[in-house]
Design an enzyme around this catalytic site. Structure first.
Site, PDB file in Angstrom:
ATOM      1  N   SER A   1      12.448  -4.759  -1.765  1.00 35.51           N
ATOM      2  CA  SER A   1      12.003  -4.784  -3.154  1.00 35.51           C
ATOM      3  C   SER A   1      11.511  -6.190  -3.466  1.00 35.51           C
ATOM      4  O   SER A   1      12.051  -7.174  -2.937  1.00 35.51           O
ATOM      5  CB  SER A   1      13.193  -4.450  -4.068  1.00 35.51           C
ATOM      6  OG  SER A   1      12.947  -4.890  -5.377  1.00 35.51           O
TER       7      SER A   1
ATOM      8  N   GLN B   1       9.571   6.159  -1.868  1.00 28.94           N
ATOM      9  CA  GLN B   1      10.756   6.946  -2.223  1.00 28.94           C
ATOM     10  C   GLN B   1      11.843   6.068  -2.848  1.00 28.94           C
ATOM     11  O   GLN B   1      12.754   6.561  -3.501  1.00 28.94           O
ATOM     12  CB  GLN B   1      11.296   7.617  -0.966  1.00 28.94           C
ATOM     13  CG  GLN B   1      12.308   8.679  -1.260  1.00 28.94           C
ATOM     14  CD  GLN B   1      12.815   9.341  -0.005  1.00 28.94           C
ATOM     15  OE1 GLN B   1      12.588   8.853   1.110  1.00 28.94           O
ATOM     16  NE2 GLN B   1      13.490  10.448  -0.157  1.00 28.94           N
TER      17      GLN B   1
ATOM     18  N   GLY C   1       7.686  -2.680   2.703  1.00 27.47           N
ATOM     19  CA  GLY C   1       7.684  -1.354   2.069  1.00 27.47           C
ATOM     20  C   GLY C   1       6.285  -1.005   1.561  1.00 27.47           C
ATOM     21  O   GLY C   1       5.792   0.116   1.771  1.00 27.47           O
ATOM     22  N   HIS C   2       5.609  -1.966   0.909  1.00 27.20           N
ATOM     23  CA  HIS C   2       4.234  -1.718   0.454  1.00 27.20           C
ATOM     24  C   HIS C   2       3.310  -1.493   1.664  1.00 27.20           C
ATOM     25  O   HIS C   2       2.425  -0.644   1.628  1.00 27.20           O
ATOM     26  CB  HIS C   2       3.692  -2.929  -0.316  1.00 27.20           C
ATOM     27  CG  HIS C   2       4.390  -3.207  -1.608  1.00 27.20           C
ATOM     28  ND1 HIS C   2       5.221  -4.283  -1.783  1.00 27.20           N
ATOM     29  CD2 HIS C   2       4.369  -2.571  -2.799  1.00 27.20           C
ATOM     30  CE1 HIS C   2       5.684  -4.296  -3.011  1.00 27.20           C
ATOM     31  NE2 HIS C   2       5.199  -3.265  -3.656  1.00 27.20           N
TER      32      HIS C   2
END
Ligand code: PAF
Length: 282
Positions: A185, A148, A36-37
């Site tokens: 996460s 998001q 995600g990063h």
């Protein structure tokens, strides 16, 4: 990849970028990097001339000392990953660099500070607002990239940029999910194998909610069904499940297909707190 530890080191580099008229993309993180990063990093690399990633586990945004202490630290792996992606520089401030004295100022984001994450993590958005404002002042990015996945954080940062007149653009990057739908996460690293099999129920449940709402069922009924379904899982407890406007976070009691709305939830899988959201109408 340059490693920058102090404000002074960065200031001279930043000055060079201004002189060369180069755009600066900024990806703030607390480390423990995942795909995600890396999506945020990829956006910055493609949209701007120079990409800086910060890694700083910000103590002021944790409302439990235990949570702060347990925050995963994978610094060497993070640095290797960022280097391999072609990131230009990484900012690694110490706590003393960012907080030479305990901050006196606190930021109240109004309604945003009092609902959902604001309600269940009192003081959290004050801490996020403080550190992001400091980072924006120091880094002076042209564009800043946020995920998001932290929808309410995005709303808070939008407000911060607007109210403090930061001269930058925000880019919001869609949530990256594992194959089974679990939102990526850093906290997922703390799930044991059994907890990891339960966590994707949050996303599959939200998808069902979306289908039911769009097929005309009432929010009240859909919400009650979802909560009942998850209550059957012993290790899972929902903290909140709300239908909201994705920018103002006005909480809706009924669903209307006429305006933007998202469902947001927070849940504990055993002791690990996870959050997620899904747009219903964009
Ligand atoms: O989203 C995060 O990782 C953090 O809240 C942020 C924006 C880096 C501020 O500490």
């Amino acid at each position: 990849m340059k490693r920058i530890y102090t404000e002074a080191e960065w200031k001279s580099l930043r000055f060079g970028l201004f002189q060369e008229n180069k755009s600066l993309g900024f990806v703030p993180t607390m480390g423990a990097l995942h795909q995600g990063h890396l999506d945020l990093v990829a956006e910055s690399l493609s949209q701007t001339d120079y990409t800086l990633v910060s890694i700083f586990v910000n103590p002021t945004q944790f409302n439990s000392h235990e949570d702060f202490q347990n925050y995963p630290n994978t610094l060497e792996a993070d640095l290797a990953l960022l280097d391999s992606k072609g990131v230009d520089a990484v900012f690694l401030p110490s706590t003393d660099t960012l907080y030479p004295k305990p901050p006196q100022l606190s930021i109240d984001f109004g309604h945003l500070s009092r609902v959902l994450e604001g309600k269940f993590r009192p003081g959290h958005f004050n801490g996020v607002g403080l550190v992001v404002a400091k980072l924006f002042h120091i880094i002076q990015p042209t564009v800043a990239f946020f995920g998001q996945k932290d929808l309410q954080q995005v709303a808070v940062i939008r407000r911060l940029v607007f109210d403090f007149s930061f001269d930058l653009d925000l880019v919001v990057v869609p949530t990256r999910r594992e194959i089974d739908g679990l939102a990526m996460s850093s906290r997922n690293l703390r799930l044991d194998p059994q907890e990891r099999t339960i966590a994707p129920l949050l996303y599959s449940g939200m998808q069902e909610v979306k289908q039911h709402l769009l097929s005309g069922m009432s929010w009240k009924e859909v919400k009650a069904n979802f909560l009942k379904q998850l209550a059957a899982q012993k290790q899972l407890s929902i903290e909140y499940l709300e239908l909201v406007h994705p920018e103002t976070f006005e909480i809706y009691e009924t669903f209307s297909p006429l305006g933007p709305c998202s469902i947001c939830l927070a849940a504990y899988v055993s002791k690990i707190r996870l959050i997620d959201n899904l747009p219903i109408i964009e």
